[in-house]
Design a protein around this motif. Sequence first.
Motif, mmCIF file in Angstrom:
data_model
loop_
_atom_site.group_PDB
_atom_site.id
_atom_site.type_symbol
_atom_site.label_atom_id
_atom_site.label_comp_id
_atom_site.label_asym_id
_atom_site.label_seq_id
_atom_site.Cartn_x
_atom_site.Cartn_y
_atom_site.Cartn_z
ATOM 1 N N VAL A 100 0.832 -1.202 0.000
ATOM 2 C CA VAL A 100 0.000 0.000 0.000
ATOM 3 C C VAL A 100 0.868 1.254 0.000
ATOM 4 C CG1 VAL A 100 -1.651 1.345 1.352
ATOM 5 C CG2 VAL A 100 -1.983 -1.115 1.066
ATOM 6 N N SER A 101 1.865 1.302 0.906
ATOM 7 C CA SER A 101 2.625 2.547 1.016
ATOM 8 C C SER A 101 3.478 2.784 -0.231
ATOM 9 C CB SER A 101 3.488 2.537 2.275
ATOM 10 O OG SER A 101 4.529 1.620 2.154
ATOM 11 N N THR A 102 4.021 1.722 -0.828
ATOM 12 C CA THR A 102 4.845 1.924 -2.020
ATOM 13 C C THR A 102 3.997 2.372 -3.209
ATOM 14 O OG1 THR A 102 6.344 0.197 -1.248
ATOM 15 C CG2 THR A 102 6.537 0.848 -3.543
ATOM 16 N N VAL A 103 2.864 1.704 -3.409
ATOM 17 C CA VAL A 103 2.010 2.045 -4.557
ATOM 18 C C VAL A 103 1.438 3.455 -4.400
ATOM 19 C CG1 VAL A 103 -0.165 1.481 -5.695
ATOM 20 C CG2 VAL A 103 1.484 -0.319 -5.209
ATOM 21 N N LEU A 104 0.952 3.782 -3.179
ATOM 22 C CA LEU A 104 0.413 5.127 -2.947
ATOM 23 C C LEU A 104 1.505 6.189 -3.114
ATOM 24 C CD1 LEU A 104 -2.063 4.897 0.073
ATOM 25 C CD2 LEU A 104 -2.573 5.357 -2.327
ATOM 26 N N GLY A 105 2.687 5.916 -2.550
ATOM 27 C CA GLY A 105 3.791 6.874 -2.648
ATOM 28 C C GLY A 105 4.151 7.159 -4.098
ATOM 29 N N LEU A 106 4.236 6.084 -4.899
ATOM 30 C CA LEU A 106 4.542 6.227 -6.329
ATOM 31 C C LEU A 106 3.482 7.069 -7.030
ATOM 32 C CD1 LEU A 106 5.463 2.695 -7.705
ATOM 33 C CD2 LEU A 106 6.737 4.786 -8.118
ATOM 34 N N ALA A 107 2.218 6.688 -6.811
ATOM 35 C CA ALA A 107 1.126 7.333 -7.537
ATOM 36 C C ALA A 107 1.039 8.817 -7.168
ATOM 37 C CB ALA A 107 -0.192 6.626 -7.236
ATOM 38 N N VAL A 108 1.094 9.116 -5.856
ATOM 39 C CA VAL A 108 0.955 10.511 -5.418
ATOM 40 C C VAL A 108 2.122 11.355 -5.941
ATOM 41 C CG1 VAL A 108 0.977 12.016 -3.394
ATOM 42 C CG2 VAL A 108 -0.461 9.980 -3.409
ATOM 43 N N THR A 109 3.347 10.861 -5.781
ATOM 44 C CA THR A 109 4.498 11.625 -6.269
ATOM 45 C C THR A 109 4.402 11.863 -7.766
ATOM 46 O OG1 THR A 109 5.805 10.426 -4.621
ATOM 47 C CG2 THR A 109 7.021 11.781 -6.188
ATOM 48 N N GLY A 110 4.137 10.801 -8.517
ATOM 49 C CA GLY A 110 4.092 10.904 -9.973
ATOM 50 C C GLY A 110 2.995 11.837 -10.441
ATOM 51 N N LEU A 111 1.790 11.692 -9.871
ATOM 52 C CA LEU A 111 0.658 12.511 -10.309
ATOM 53 C C LEU A 111 0.869 13.983 -9.974
ATOM 54 C CD1 LEU A 111 -2.383 10.210 -9.434
ATOM 55 C CD2 LEU A 111 -1.703 11.011 -11.706
ATOM 56 N N ALA B 106 5.365 17.616 -4.955
ATOM 57 C CA ALA B 106 5.273 16.170 -5.166
ATOM 58 C C ALA B 106 6.043 15.428 -4.080
ATOM 59 C CB ALA B 106 5.819 15.809 -6.548
ATOM 60 N N GLY B 110 4.165 12.947 -1.684
ATOM 61 C CA GLY B 110 4.527 11.546 -1.860
ATOM 62 C C GLY B 110 5.225 10.976 -0.643
ATOM 63 N N SER B 117 1.094 6.070 5.383
ATOM 64 C CA SER B 117 0.229 4.955 5.009
ATOM 65 C C SER B 117 0.864 3.634 5.433
ATOM 66 C CB SER B 117 -0.064 4.958 3.505
ATOM 67 O OG SER B 117 1.113 4.728 2.771
ATOM 68 N N MET B 177 2.060 1.402 -13.806
ATOM 69 C CA MET B 177 1.003 2.106 -13.102
ATOM 70 C C MET B 177 0.974 3.578 -13.476
ATOM 71 S SD MET B 177 0.259 2.345 -9.080
ATOM 72 C CE MET B 177 1.498 3.577 -8.881
ATOM 73 N N LEU B 178 2.137 4.214 -13.531
ATOM 74 C CA LEU B 178 2.157 5.647 -13.842
ATOM 75 C C LEU B 178 1.650 5.904 -15.260
ATOM 76 C CD1 LEU B 178 5.399 6.844 -12.050
ATOM 77 C CD2 LEU B 178 3.034 7.282 -11.415
ATOM 78 N N ALA B 192 9.135 9.924 -8.855
ATOM 79 C CA ALA B 192 8.321 8.938 -8.141
ATOM 80 C C ALA B 192 9.175 7.730 -7.749
ATOM 81 C CB ALA B 192 7.135 8.506 -8.991
ATOM 82 N N ALA B 196 9.519 6.954 -3.823
ATOM 83 C CA ALA B 196 8.806 5.777 -3.306
ATOM 84 C C ALA B 196 9.675 4.525 -3.271
ATOM 85 C CB ALA B 196 7.556 5.509 -4.138
#
Lengths: 133, 240
Positions: A100-111, B106, B110, B117, B177-178, B192, B196
């Motif tokens: 959860v933390s890795t996927v959320l971290g990736l998505a939030v940073t990237g977006l 970001a 992030g 989380s 995913m991105l 990212a 992450a």
Amino acid sequence: MPSAFAILVGLQLVGEVLRQTLHLPLPGPLIGMVLLTVLLVARGSAGAAAQRAVPPPLLKAANALIANMGLLFVPAGVGIIAELGVLQQEWLPILAGLLVSTVLGLAVTGLVMHHVSRVAGAGRRALPEAAAE
Amino acid sequence: MGHVLLAVWQPLGMTPLPWLAVSIAAYVFGQMVQRLCKGAPLANPVLIAILVVCVLLEATHTPYARYFAGAQFINFLLGPATVALAVPLALNLNHVRRSLPGVGLALLAGSLTSALSGVAVVAWLGGGRAVALSMAPKAVTTPIALSLSQEVGGLPALTAALAIAGGIIAAIVGQTMLRWLRVDDWRAHGLAAGVAGSGVAAAQVAPLSGLAAAFAALGIGLNGLLTAAVVPLVALLWPG
């Protein structure tokens, strides 16, 4: 190649010394990375263009290390074998927290990065791009 | 046959050379598997190499400390490789300067998402405080993660393992995913990966683009600074 390695290891050493004398909360190699960036940028603005500010042997050594960085994480990664006890007891929270933390971290940073820099109007680059510049 | 192998292995197994060779060979094998799978991200060479070495250690009853005595020479190169990330960073400084507001926002979003989380999910699923606090600093580069975990009462060895496991997950799912989220910008992909998944995920994107390598280096460095400030706060707010 030896000169490039002397620069990299030397700056890591300087970083290590600075960390201990100034009690910085960062590891030596990271301080070394900041120092080398500053040195290269200073060299670049002193005359040579950014591309020529990096001596070719250093560029070669850096590219070789970065291209094979995955290998360098293998010894520390194998260390998971010493933690099998905790992993067996708490595998579900560990696995779920990790995912959860890795996927959320990736998505939030990237977006955030993607949309903020688009709004800011900086030169956007599409994905298909030539390899390392 | 088994006896002969054992007779050859036993004296050699005490010296550093075999485990050094095994680590490199396992990684080369992982790269071959990834090539055979047409570059599928799931066939991650770091993951494959770690699994192969772990199986061999179990099969030969070798303690981790003896393995590391040999493999530490590879581990040592992480230092110079981290310093070397300055090269793509300096080469792409113009791009970095132009996108500083985006990088700041970001990073803040992030980094906090990733640390909080992780702690929340572990606590919610009934994990212990030490495990939860080991999870908090896992997104930063391994040496920072180790010392932070120690400082706040986590398990440093577990944090190191989690840092690498998280990096592998980020390397496996990151690009797919991105892209699915319509992020088609190497700067965002690189940042990212750095924020992450630290070095392991950076190792996946850095060879693909110099721009991604620069932003990954930036993400690793800045995330280290920010997490070093945030994680002790989390520990303070959650007395043990």
